[in-house]
Design an enzyme around this catalytic site. Structure first.
Site, PDB file in Angstrom:
ATOM      1  N   ASN A  47       0.840  -1.196   0.000  1.00 30.61           N
ATOM      2  CA  ASN A  47       0.000   0.000   0.000  1.00 30.61           C
ATOM      3  C   ASN A  47       0.880   1.252   0.000  1.00 30.61           C
ATOM      4  O   ASN A  47       1.950   1.289   0.623  1.00 30.61           O
ATOM      5  CB  ASN A  47      -1.003   0.013   1.165  1.00 30.61           C
ATOM      6  N   ASN A  50      -0.986   8.638   0.755  1.00 30.75           N
ATOM      7  CA  ASN A  50      -0.711  10.010   0.329  1.00 30.75           C
ATOM      8  C   ASN A  50      -1.340  10.956   1.335  1.00 30.75           C
ATOM      9  O   ASN A  50      -2.371  10.626   1.939  1.00 30.75           O
ATOM     10  CB  ASN A  50      -1.308  10.235  -1.071  1.00 30.75           C
ATOM     11  N   GLU A  60      -2.950  -4.674  -3.048  1.00 28.24           N
ATOM     12  CA  GLU A  60      -3.436  -5.543  -4.129  1.00 28.24           C
ATOM     13  C   GLU A  60      -3.425  -4.794  -5.462  1.00 28.24           C
ATOM     14  O   GLU A  60      -3.072  -5.334  -6.507  1.00 28.24           O
ATOM     15  CB  GLU A  60      -4.872  -6.003  -3.852  1.00 28.24           C
TER      16      GLU A  60
HETATM   17  N1  THU Z   1      -5.238  -1.537   2.559  1.00 25.17           N
HETATM   18  C1  THU Z   1      -4.673  -2.323   1.591  1.00 25.17           C
HETATM   19  O1  THU Z   1      -3.540  -2.096   1.164  1.00 25.17           O
HETATM   20  N2  THU Z   1      -5.413  -3.355   1.111  1.00 25.17           N
HETATM   21  C2  THU Z   1      -6.674  -3.662   1.534  1.00 25.17           C
HETATM   22  O2  THU Z   1      -7.350  -4.478   0.909  1.00 25.17           O
HETATM   23  C3  THU Z   1      -7.181  -3.043   2.754  1.00 25.17           C
HETATM   24  C4  THU Z   1      -6.567  -1.729   3.064  1.00 25.17           C
HETATM   25  C5  THU Z   1      -4.467  -0.387   3.040  1.00 25.17           C
HETATM   26  C6  THU Z   1      -5.023   0.940   2.594  1.00 25.17           C
HETATM   27  C7  THU Z   1      -4.455   1.871   3.648  1.00 25.17           C
HETATM   28  O3  THU Z   1      -3.166   2.298   3.215  1.00 25.17           O
HETATM   29  C8  THU Z   1      -4.304   0.994   4.875  1.00 25.17           C
HETATM   30  O4  THU Z   1      -4.444  -0.347   4.435  1.00 25.17           O
HETATM   31  C9  THU Z   1      -5.314   1.279   5.959  1.00 25.17           C
HETATM   32  O5  THU Z   1      -6.594   1.237   5.472  1.00 25.17           O
END
Ligand code: THU
Length: 125
Positions: A47, A50, A60
């Protein structure tokens, strides 16, 4: 990385390792995703947040975007391993990309589901 004999546990371990490279200074919630393609290659994502919060991207989606940029196409993906339960939007992405199986950690348990199970009656144009 290339290894057709990777197990789900191996793939989840790769997702755990790559999660350390997440850029999540706002949530402090690092997520990693490792996707095994049919050709045996693994495409990883994290992830990327920003300061303008809604612009952040999930692990993903960075993995799948990277794969598409490398030439992979929907249907080329066998297993996606994720360190957390995929959010609603990512379920739609996993579905569209035709990922066969999704393995993720949820409340301490490892869960395996198909995108259809994760997102019944999904949207299709
Ligand atoms: N997040 C992901 O990377 N994948 C998901 O399916 C759930 C949420 C990340 C987004 C954000 O950077 C952090 O988790 C907290 O929500």
């Amino acid at each position: 990385m290339s290894d057709a004999a990777l197990s789900d546990a191996d793939l989840l371990a790769l997702a755990d390792a790559v999660a350390e490279r997440a850029y999540a200074p706002y949530s402090q919630f690092n997520v990693g995703c490792a996707i095994l393609a049919r050709d045996g290659h693994v495409i990883e994502g994290v992830n990327v947040e920003n300061a303008a919060y809604p612009l952040g991207v999930c692990a993903e989606r960075t993995a799948l975007s990277r794969a598409i940029a490398e030439g992979y196409r929907p249907g080329d993906f066998v297993t996606a391993a994720i360190t957390a339960s995929p959010c609603g939007g990512c379920r739609q992405w996993l579905h569209e990309m035709g990922v066969e199986r999704v393995v993720f950690r949820n409340r301490g348990e490892v869960v395996t589901m198909t995108p259809d199970e994760l997102l019944p009656e999904s949207f299709e144009l």
